[in-house]
Scaffold this motif. Structure first.
Motif, PDB file in Angstrom:
ATOM      1  N   SER A  30       0.813  -1.222   0.000  1.00 25.02           N
ATOM      2  CA  SER A  30       0.000   0.000   0.000  1.00 25.02           C
ATOM      3  C   SER A  30       0.842   1.265   0.000  1.00 25.02           C
ATOM      4  N   GLU A  31       2.131   1.124   0.109  1.00 25.07           N
ATOM      5  CA  GLU A  31       2.993   2.298   0.284  1.00 25.07           C
ATOM      6  C   GLU A  31       3.569   2.828  -1.019  1.00 25.07           C
ATOM      7  N   TYR A  32       3.712   4.148  -1.066  1.00 28.70           N
ATOM      8  CA  TYR A  32       4.311   4.871  -2.175  1.00 28.70           C
ATOM      9  C   TYR A  32       5.660   5.444  -1.732  1.00 28.70           C
ATOM     10  N   ILE A  33       6.438   5.839  -2.696  1.00 34.52           N
ATOM     11  CA  ILE A  33       7.770   6.401  -2.447  1.00 34.52           C
ATOM     12  C   ILE A  33       7.757   7.867  -2.868  1.00 34.52           C
ATOM     13  N   TYR A  34       8.182   8.730  -1.965  1.00 36.09           N
ATOM     14  CA  TYR A  34       8.201  10.168  -2.229  1.00 36.09           C
ATOM     15  C   TYR A  34       9.626  10.673  -2.042  1.00 36.09           C
ATOM     16  N   TRP A  35      10.014  11.632  -2.874  1.00 39.56           N
ATOM     17  CA  TRP A  35      11.308  12.292  -2.720  1.00 39.56           C
ATOM     18  C   TRP A  35      11.092  13.798  -2.590  1.00 39.56           C
ATOM     19  N   TYR A  36      11.777  14.352  -1.615  1.00 43.69           N
ATOM     20  CA  TYR A  36      11.790  15.792  -1.389  1.00 43.69           C
ATOM     21  C   TYR A  36      13.235  16.244  -1.311  1.00 43.69           C
ATOM     22  N   ARG A  37      13.462  17.555  -1.498  1.00 43.66           N
ATOM     23  CA  ARG A  37      14.778  18.099  -1.233  1.00 43.66           C
ATOM     24  C   ARG A  37      14.637  19.405  -0.473  1.00 43.66           C
ATOM     25  N   GLN A  38      15.694  19.697   0.272  1.00 42.95           N
ATOM     26  CA  GLN A  38      15.711  20.904   1.092  1.00 42.95           C
ATOM     27  C   GLN A  38      17.023  21.638   0.900  1.00 42.95           C
ATOM     28  N   VAL A  39      16.938  22.842   0.354  1.00 40.73           N
ATOM     29  CA  VAL A  39      18.130  23.692   0.251  1.00 40.73           C
ATOM     30  C   VAL A  39      18.214  24.512   1.532  1.00 40.73           C
ATOM     31  N   PRO A  40      19.405  25.035   1.834  1.00 41.72           N
ATOM     32  CA  PRO A  40      19.573  25.786   3.097  1.00 41.72           C
ATOM     33  C   PRO A  40      18.593  26.940   3.230  1.00 41.72           C
ATOM     34  N   HIS A  41      18.090  27.109   4.450  1.00 40.85           N
ATOM     35  CA  HIS A  41      17.213  28.212   4.820  1.00 40.85           C
ATOM     36  C   HIS A  41      15.850  28.174   4.138  1.00 40.85           C
ATOM     37  N   GLN A  42      15.467  26.998   3.657  1.00 40.05           N
ATOM     38  CA  GLN A  42      14.127  26.831   3.096  1.00 40.05           C
ATOM     39  C   GLN A  42      13.526  25.530   3.582  1.00 40.05           C
ATOM     40  N   GLY A  43      12.206  25.401   3.432  1.00 37.24           N
ATOM     41  CA  GLY A  43      11.559  24.141   3.751  1.00 37.24           C
ATOM     42  C   GLY A  43      11.750  23.144   2.626  1.00 37.24           C
ATOM     43  N   PRO A  44      11.483  21.867   2.892  1.00 37.27           N
ATOM     44  CA  PRO A  44      11.602  20.858   1.846  1.00 37.27           C
ATOM     45  C   PRO A  44      10.649  21.138   0.678  1.00 37.27           C
ATOM     46  N   GLN A  45      11.058  20.649  -0.485  1.00 36.51           N
ATOM     47  CA  GLN A  45      10.258  20.834  -1.697  1.00 36.51           C
ATOM     48  C   GLN A  45      10.063  19.475  -2.355  1.00 36.51           C
ATOM     49  N   PHE A  46       8.837  19.191  -2.747  1.00 38.00           N
ATOM     50  CA  PHE A  46       8.523  17.916  -3.397  1.00 38.00           C
ATOM     51  C   PHE A  46       9.256  17.808  -4.734  1.00 38.00           C
ATOM     52  N   ILE A  47       9.815  16.613  -4.992  1.00 40.14           N
ATOM     53  CA  ILE A  47      10.473  16.391  -6.283  1.00 40.14           C
ATOM     54  C   ILE A  47       9.645  15.437  -7.132  1.00 40.14           C
ATOM     55  N   ILE A  48       9.368  14.260  -6.601  1.00 37.44           N
ATOM     56  CA  ILE A  48       8.750  13.217  -7.421  1.00 37.44           C
ATOM     57  C   ILE A  48       8.186  12.131  -6.520  1.00 37.44           C
ATOM     58  N   GLN A  49       7.218  11.390  -7.018  1.00 34.53           N
ATOM     59  CA  GLN A  49       6.704  10.238  -6.279  1.00 34.53           C
ATOM     60  C   GLN A  49       6.481   9.079  -7.254  1.00 34.53           C
ATOM     61  N   GLY A  50       6.496   7.853  -6.708  1.00 40.15           N
ATOM     62  CA  GLY A  50       6.257   6.701  -7.564  1.00 40.15           C
ATOM     63  C   GLY A  50       5.805   5.506  -6.756  1.00 40.15           C
ATOM     64  N   TYR A  51       5.287   4.515  -7.497  1.00 41.70           N
ATOM     65  CA  TYR A  51       4.883   3.269  -6.858  1.00 41.70           C
ATOM     66  C   TYR A  51       5.724   2.106  -7.374  1.00 41.70           C
ATOM     67  N   LYS A  52       5.904   2.057  -8.686  1.00 38.19           N
ATOM     68  CA  LYS A  52       6.743   1.000  -9.253  1.00 38.19           C
ATOM     69  C   LYS A  52       7.325   1.474 -10.584  1.00 38.19           C
ATOM     70  N   ASP A  53       8.281   0.737 -11.082  1.00 39.34           N
ATOM     71  CA  ASP A  53       8.912   0.946 -12.383  1.00 39.34           C
ATOM     72  C   ASP A  53       9.669   2.266 -12.456  1.00 39.34           C
ATOM     73  N   TYR A  54       9.217   3.138 -13.332  1.00 35.66           N
ATOM     74  CA  TYR A  54      10.013   4.326 -13.665  1.00 35.66           C
ATOM     75  C   TYR A  54       9.088   5.527 -13.805  1.00 35.66           C
ATOM     76  N   VAL A  55       9.465   6.614 -13.167  1.00 32.77           N
ATOM     77  CA  VAL A  55       8.699   7.846 -13.234  1.00 32.77           C
ATOM     78  C   VAL A  55       9.650   8.964 -13.610  1.00 32.77           C
ATOM     79  N   VAL A  56       9.201   9.861 -14.449  1.00 33.03           N
ATOM     80  CA  VAL A  56      10.066  10.982 -14.831  1.00 33.03           C
ATOM     81  C   VAL A  56       9.240  12.260 -14.856  1.00 33.03           C
ATOM     82  N   ASN A  57       9.858  13.354 -14.434  1.00 33.18           N
ATOM     83  CA  ASN A  57       9.241  14.668 -14.592  1.00 33.18           C
ATOM     84  C   ASN A  57      10.314  15.649 -15.038  1.00 33.18           C
ATOM     85  N   GLU A  58      10.000  16.914 -15.009  1.00 37.58           N
ATOM     86  CA  GLU A  58      10.932  17.897 -15.566  1.00 37.58           C
ATOM     87  C   GLU A  58      12.156  18.095 -14.682  1.00 37.58           C
ATOM     88  N   VAL A  59      12.099  17.619 -13.448  1.00 37.44           N
ATOM     89  CA  VAL A  59      13.197  17.850 -12.505  1.00 37.44           C
ATOM     90  C   VAL A  59      14.097  16.626 -12.367  1.00 37.44           C
TER      91      VAL A  59
END
Lengths: 111, 113
Positions: A30-59
């Motif tokens: 039932s679980e998904y995989i999420y990736w975020y990143r955090q640059v200094p002095h800012q909150g985390p920012q969503f990058i991408i999420q996936g469940y299986k195989d391969y996912v691509v976006n502009e980042v």
């Protein structure tokens, strides 16, 4: 909830492709995989999420192994702006509101 | 696009003092969150709210109160500031698991003297 394991730090040169790995050996169906990143002095920012195989976006792109126990975030052509902490999170939709961010992977980018 | 605004950006207080942080969002998101981030560490959930006047405790709620009087705002109160809780407090909003995306503010840094 599945626990994740990431390398604590990585280093790359500008223009390189960087692959950040995340192990989640106890991931539930039932679980998904999420990736975020955090640059200094800012909150985390969503990058991408996936469940299986391969996912691509502009980042970034996200590859998930066939058994879903390993995921790899791929950042093409990194620049100095990509220096950040990258967080891999595994959760299901019902638990999403209790999202927590571990130590992540600190990516250093050299000119 | 929307924005999360946290005030103040820097908050200095005395030990034992009651201190309040405020957060506003204009995304029209139902769910809002407060996280604490200690220096060099990950984020820990303090409180979240799925709708106006709702409050749900996270892993770190002891020593904190929260208030969600309007959909667009979420406040966090440190009930008695301690020196060991100097940290950055991050507010976020989102639509929950449907999109998997949380939108964060820039944070409020708390210093306790």
């Amino acid at each position: 909830l599945a626990k994740t394991t990431q390398p604590p730090s990585m280093e790359a040169y500008e223009g390189q492709e960087v692959n950040v790995s995340c192990s989640h050996t106890n991931i539930a169906t039932s679980e998904y995989i999420y990736w975020y990143r955090q640059v200094p002095h800012q909150g985390p920012q969503f990058i991408i999420q996936g469940y299986k195989d391969y996912v691509v976006n502009e980042v970034a792109s996200l590859f998930i192994s066939a058994d879903r126990k390993l995921s790899t975030l791929s950042l093409p052509w990194v620049s100095l702006r990509d220096a950040a902490v990258y967080y891999c999170i595994v959760t299901d939709m019902g638990s999403f509101n209790k999202l927590t961010f571990g130590a992540g992977t600190r990516l250093a980018v050299c000119p | 696009g929307g924005i999360i605004t946290q005030t103040p950006k820097f908050l200095i207080g005395q030990e034992g003092q009651k201190l309040t942080l405020k957060c506003q969002q204009n995304f029209n998101h139902d769910t809002m969150y407060w996280y604490r981030q200690d220096s060099g560490k990950g984020l820990r959930l303090i409180y979240y709210s799925i709708t106006e006047n709702d409050l749900q405790k996270g892993d770190l709620s002891e020593g904190y109160d929260a208030s969600r009087e309007k959909k667009s705002s979420f406040s966090l109160t440190v009930t008695s500031a301690q020196k060991n809780e100097m940290a950055v407090f991050l507010c976020a909003s989102g639509t929950g698991g449907r999109t998997g995306q949380l939108y964060f503010g820039e944070g409020s840094k708390l210093t306790v003297l």
